[in-house]
Each structure stands twice: as structure tokens, then as C-alpha cells.
Design a protein around this motif. Sequence first.
Motif, PDB file in Angstrom:
ATOM      1  N   VAL A 105       9.572  -2.431   8.215  1.00  0.00           N
ATOM      2  CA  VAL A 105       8.314  -2.698   7.515  1.00  0.00           C
ATOM      3  C   VAL A 105       7.360  -3.410   8.460  1.00  0.00           C
ATOM      4  O   VAL A 105       7.763  -4.312   9.212  1.00  0.00           O
ATOM      5  CB  VAL A 105       8.542  -3.555   6.253  1.00  0.00           C
ATOM      6  CG1 VAL A 105       7.207  -3.912   5.586  1.00  0.00           C
ATOM      7  CG2 VAL A 105       9.461  -2.844   5.268  1.00  0.00           C
ATOM      8  N   LEU A 106       6.094  -3.020   8.426  1.00  0.00           N
ATOM      9  CA  LEU A 106       5.026  -3.710   9.147  1.00  0.00           C
ATOM     10  C   LEU A 106       4.083  -4.331   8.139  1.00  0.00           C
ATOM     11  O   LEU A 106       3.624  -3.655   7.208  1.00  0.00           O
ATOM     12  CB  LEU A 106       4.257  -2.731  10.034  1.00  0.00           C
ATOM     13  CG  LEU A 106       2.978  -3.258  10.710  1.00  0.00           C
ATOM     14  CD1 LEU A 106       3.295  -4.385  11.677  1.00  0.00           C
ATOM     15  CD2 LEU A 106       2.232  -2.125  11.416  1.00  0.00           C
ATOM     16  N   ILE A 107       3.797  -5.615   8.306  1.00  0.00           N
ATOM     17  CA  ILE A 107       2.810  -6.322   7.486  1.00  0.00           C
ATOM     18  C   ILE A 107       1.656  -6.710   8.399  1.00  0.00           C
ATOM     19  O   ILE A 107       1.855  -7.402   9.398  1.00  0.00           O
ATOM     20  CB  ILE A 107       3.401  -7.587   6.834  1.00  0.00           C
ATOM     21  CG1 ILE A 107       4.603  -7.238   5.949  1.00  0.00           C
ATOM     22  CG2 ILE A 107       2.329  -8.329   6.041  1.00  0.00           C
ATOM     23  CD1 ILE A 107       5.383  -8.457   5.481  1.00  0.00           C
ATOM     24  N   GLN A 117       5.702   1.472  18.128  1.00  0.00           N
ATOM     25  CA  GLN A 117       6.743   1.350  17.125  1.00  0.00           C
ATOM     26  C   GLN A 117       6.379   2.196  15.895  1.00  0.00           C
ATOM     27  O   GLN A 117       5.210   2.517  15.672  1.00  0.00           O
ATOM     28  CB  GLN A 117       6.908  -0.107  16.692  1.00  0.00           C
ATOM     29  CG  GLN A 117       7.273  -1.068  17.801  1.00  0.00           C
ATOM     30  CD  GLN A 117       7.399  -2.488  17.287  1.00  0.00           C
ATOM     31  OE1 GLN A 117       8.242  -2.800  16.452  1.00  0.00           O
ATOM     32  NE2 GLN A 117       6.536  -3.364  17.780  1.00  0.00           N
ATOM     33  N   THR A 118       7.394   2.519  15.103  1.00  0.00           N
ATOM     34  CA  THR A 118       7.160   3.247  13.860  1.00  0.00           C
ATOM     35  C   THR A 118       7.839   2.522  12.711  1.00  0.00           C
ATOM     36  O   THR A 118       8.818   1.785  12.905  1.00  0.00           O
ATOM     37  CB  THR A 118       7.681   4.694  13.944  1.00  0.00           C
ATOM     38  OG1 THR A 118       9.080   4.681  14.270  1.00  0.00           O
ATOM     39  CG2 THR A 118       6.908   5.488  14.980  1.00  0.00           C
ATOM     40  N   PHE A 119       7.330   2.767  11.495  1.00  0.00           N
ATOM     41  CA  PHE A 119       7.759   2.002  10.325  1.00  0.00           C
ATOM     42  C   PHE A 119       7.884   2.916   9.113  1.00  0.00           C
ATOM     43  O   PHE A 119       7.223   3.953   9.020  1.00  0.00           O
ATOM     44  CB  PHE A 119       6.752   0.883  10.043  1.00  0.00           C
ATOM     45  CG  PHE A 119       6.496  -0.011  11.224  1.00  0.00           C
ATOM     46  CD1 PHE A 119       7.279  -1.125  11.451  1.00  0.00           C
ATOM     47  CD2 PHE A 119       5.475   0.283  12.132  1.00  0.00           C
ATOM     48  CE1 PHE A 119       7.054  -1.946  12.554  1.00  0.00           C
ATOM     49  CE2 PHE A 119       5.244  -0.522  13.232  1.00  0.00           C
ATOM     50  CZ  PHE A 119       6.035  -1.642  13.445  1.00  0.00           C
ATOM     51  N   ASP A 120       8.725   2.486   8.183  1.00  0.00           N
ATOM     52  CA  ASP A 120       8.880   3.220   6.928  1.00  0.00           C
ATOM     53  C   ASP A 120       7.790   2.858   5.933  1.00  0.00           C
ATOM     54  O   ASP A 120       7.358   3.702   5.136  1.00  0.00           O
ATOM     55  CB  ASP A 120      10.252   2.928   6.310  1.00  0.00           C
ATOM     56  CG  ASP A 120      11.394   3.306   7.244  1.00  0.00           C
ATOM     57  OD1 ASP A 120      11.388   4.453   7.724  1.00  0.00           O
ATOM     58  OD2 ASP A 120      12.266   2.456   7.502  1.00  0.00           O
ATOM     59  N   LYS A 148      -1.385   5.647  10.166  1.00  0.00           N
ATOM     60  CA  LYS A 148      -0.636   6.861   9.839  1.00  0.00           C
ATOM     61  C   LYS A 148       0.243   7.289  11.000  1.00  0.00           C
ATOM     62  O   LYS A 148       1.393   7.703  10.808  1.00  0.00           O
ATOM     63  CB  LYS A 148      -1.578   7.999   9.450  1.00  0.00           C
ATOM     64  CG  LYS A 148      -0.805   9.273   9.137  1.00  0.00           C
ATOM     65  CD  LYS A 148      -1.662  10.461   8.783  1.00  0.00           C
ATOM     66  CE  LYS A 148      -0.769  11.678   8.531  1.00  0.00           C
ATOM     67  NZ  LYS A 148      -1.533  12.861   8.108  1.00  0.00           N
ATOM     68  N   ARG A 149      -0.280   7.198  12.207  1.00  0.00           N
ATOM     69  CA  ARG A 149       0.492   7.580  13.387  1.00  0.00           C
ATOM     70  C   ARG A 149       1.769   6.752  13.516  1.00  0.00           C
ATOM     71  O   ARG A 149       2.788   7.237  14.039  1.00  0.00           O
ATOM     72  CB  ARG A 149      -0.382   7.415  14.639  1.00  0.00           C
ATOM     73  CG  ARG A 149       0.335   7.697  15.953  1.00  0.00           C
ATOM     74  CD  ARG A 149      -0.587   7.436  17.149  1.00  0.00           C
ATOM     75  NE  ARG A 149      -1.222   6.123  17.091  1.00  0.00           N
ATOM     76  CZ  ARG A 149      -0.619   4.985  17.431  1.00  0.00           C
ATOM     77  NH1 ARG A 149       0.653   4.992  17.822  1.00  0.00           N
ATOM     78  NH2 ARG A 149      -1.275   3.840  17.371  1.00  0.00           N
ATOM     79  N   ALA A 150       1.737   5.508  13.034  1.00  0.00           N
ATOM     80  CA  ALA A 150       2.884   4.607  13.164  1.00  0.00           C
ATOM     81  C   ALA A 150       3.873   4.721  12.006  1.00  0.00           C
ATOM     82  O   ALA A 150       4.836   3.963  11.947  1.00  0.00           O
ATOM     83  CB  ALA A 150       2.401   3.165  13.286  1.00  0.00           C
ATOM     84  N   LEU A 151       3.633   5.656  11.078  1.00  0.00           N
ATOM     85  CA  LEU A 151       4.564   5.845   9.965  1.00  0.00           C
ATOM     86  C   LEU A 151       5.660   6.829  10.344  1.00  0.00           C
ATOM     87  O   LEU A 151       5.405   7.868  10.956  1.00  0.00           O
ATOM     88  CB  LEU A 151       3.827   6.377   8.733  1.00  0.00           C
ATOM     89  CG  LEU A 151       2.965   5.406   7.943  1.00  0.00           C
ATOM     90  CD1 LEU A 151       2.188   6.165   6.870  1.00  0.00           C
ATOM     91  CD2 LEU A 151       3.810   4.297   7.303  1.00  0.00           C
ATOM     92  N   ASN A 152       6.890   6.507   9.950  1.00  0.00           N
ATOM     93  CA  ASN A 152       7.986   7.460  10.056  1.00  0.00           C
ATOM     94  C   ASN A 152       7.766   8.598   9.059  1.00  0.00           C
ATOM     95  O   ASN A 152       6.997   8.452   8.104  1.00  0.00           O
ATOM     96  CB  ASN A 152       9.317   6.761   9.773  1.00  0.00           C
ATOM     97  CG  ASN A 152       9.738   5.842  10.901  1.00  0.00           C
ATOM     98  OD1 ASN A 152       9.533   6.163  12.067  1.00  0.00           O
ATOM     99  ND2 ASN A 152      10.324   4.706  10.554  1.00  0.00           N
ATOM    100  N   PRO A 153       8.430   9.736   9.220  1.00  0.00           N
ATOM    101  CA  PRO A 153       8.335  10.808   8.220  1.00  0.00           C
ATOM    102  C   PRO A 153       8.661  10.283   6.823  1.00  0.00           C
ATOM    103  O   PRO A 153       9.668   9.591   6.626  1.00  0.00           O
ATOM    104  CB  PRO A 153       9.379  11.825   8.690  1.00  0.00           C
ATOM    105  CG  PRO A 153       9.443  11.613  10.172  1.00  0.00           C
ATOM    106  CD  PRO A 153       9.265  10.132  10.371  1.00  0.00           C
ATOM    107  N   GLY A 154       7.787  10.578   5.869  1.00  0.00           N
ATOM    108  CA  GLY A 154       7.971  10.072   4.514  1.00  0.00           C
ATOM    109  C   GLY A 154       7.524   8.635   4.324  1.00  0.00           C
ATOM    110  O   GLY A 154       7.678   8.067   3.239  1.00  0.00           O
TER     111      GLY A 154
END
Length: 282
Positions: free
Chosen positions: A79-81, A148-151, A177-183
Amino acid sequence: MTEWMRETLHDDHAQALRVDAVLYDSATDHQRLRVFENARFGRVLTLDDVVQTTEGDNFIYHEMLTHVPIFAHGSVERVLIIGGGDGGMAREVLRHAGVRHVTMVEIDAGVVEFSRQYLPRLSNGAFDDPRLELVIADGAVFMRETDQTFDVIIVDSTDPIGPGEVLFTDHFYGHAKRALNPGGILVTQNGVPFMQPDELIGTMRAFSALFADWGCYLATVPTYAGGPMAFGWGTDGDARKVSLEILQARHAEAGFTADYYTPEVHLAAFALPGYVKRLMPG
């Protein structure tokens, strides 16, 4: 003479809270921070005389920005805050045992420092959790540069005035959006639509161009004047379609009881009144 804190965030509307005792009042490099006691809401945090959070009702805001995307997703680990210097958002995210790592990016170290001292009930030990990584940096710069990527990404910003303004731009949302994992799911605070419609309009315009599933959901926080608050929702997955039965099972498995969030409230929060629906892009 009784002192009142008068908030004039809106040009044609004001609210006031009685100041029973001032605990902290100082200016940092970015903004004026103040903490005072109020009999109804407990300790109140203001930035430039605008209420940010209170001990009394912060649970509504923090629970709805964390538990809705996390329970909807179902398997969140990272998670990214962005923002969240008082620690309340991290507190709620870290209640989920399946979350392995939380990155919290806060522009102002002073917010974290005084929150730990003057508002410890908000973070409730979150800053000492080994799963939390605190980064003192500009959230927009971090979002643009991170690999990094995040859920789940949670944008716990102030209103789009001063340092918080850049967190409401199309470019920022694109980098998120680019930093989001699939889903993965992006959620944002978008103010009170009745009083601040432009905040929601701008975000929804960007989300509609970026995400397959976009929209907002609502919750009413007493100290945010003018009706329910809107939280932006964007994902390319199908997490919003999760059933009540699955949400109930995930909630039971999580093993904690929230003060506002329930699976039923989760689903109902996406039902929008007409005046909010009309703010959605066609």
C-alpha cells in the motif's frame, strides 16, 4: 471570553469549533499547525485554520479510505499512502494482517513529529510498526519518480490549495496509475461535493480517461461541513463488483471490528444522490 476557531474554507459558508484549550500552535516551513481541545471532538488538528482531523470523528474518514479498497481487492500486500502525516491512515491500513508493506509519503516532517506527540491516538502505534516505511518527500515528485508498484494507492491530501494542489492534477493521477499492480485500486479524497464540486469534477474527468472502472463513493464526516465527503475510485479491475457475501467473509477473516465500515456500508457508499451523479462526466 470563550475562544472559537472559525473555519472559512468556503467563501459563503463558515463553521466554528469552541477552543477549550490550545495544545500546540506553530508555523512550519509549509503551513500553520494547530492542535486544540474541544469537548465534543477531543483533540482537533487544523492546518491554516482548516480542520483536518479530530480524535472524535477521524475514524469515518480513515476507515472509508482504507477498508473499502482493501476489502474490495481481497489480496492487498503493498500500500502507498500519499500524505497522512497524522498516522490515522496508516493505523487503519496496518490493521490488515495481509498487508506486508506500507509506504507513507509526507511532505512535512513537522506534521509527523507533532502528531506523534500531540495526537498519539490517531496513529495508535502505527509509526512503530516495522511494515511502515515513512518517506519525507513531495508526494507528486515521489509518484512521478518511483519504480515501485502497489496494490492500493491512497491519496490522503489536503484540499487543492497550496502544497496539496499538485495532487489533484491529471499528470499526478497518470503517474499513480502507472504505479498500480494489475487489479490495483487508486482512491482519493475529493472534498464535500455540495460545497466543492470542482474538486470531484476534475478528478472524475481524469479518472474517466485513465481507468476502466471509475467513480466515487461517499461518507459523512461531521467536521467536514456541507454534507457527505466524496472519495475517488479508479481501477482497471473488477473489485467494485465484489458481492456482499464475499465482503462479509473477508471482513470476518480480518478479525477486527471497525467503528464505521461494514460490508453493507461498503456497497451502499457507491449509491450516489442525484446532485453528485450530475458531477460525473458524461
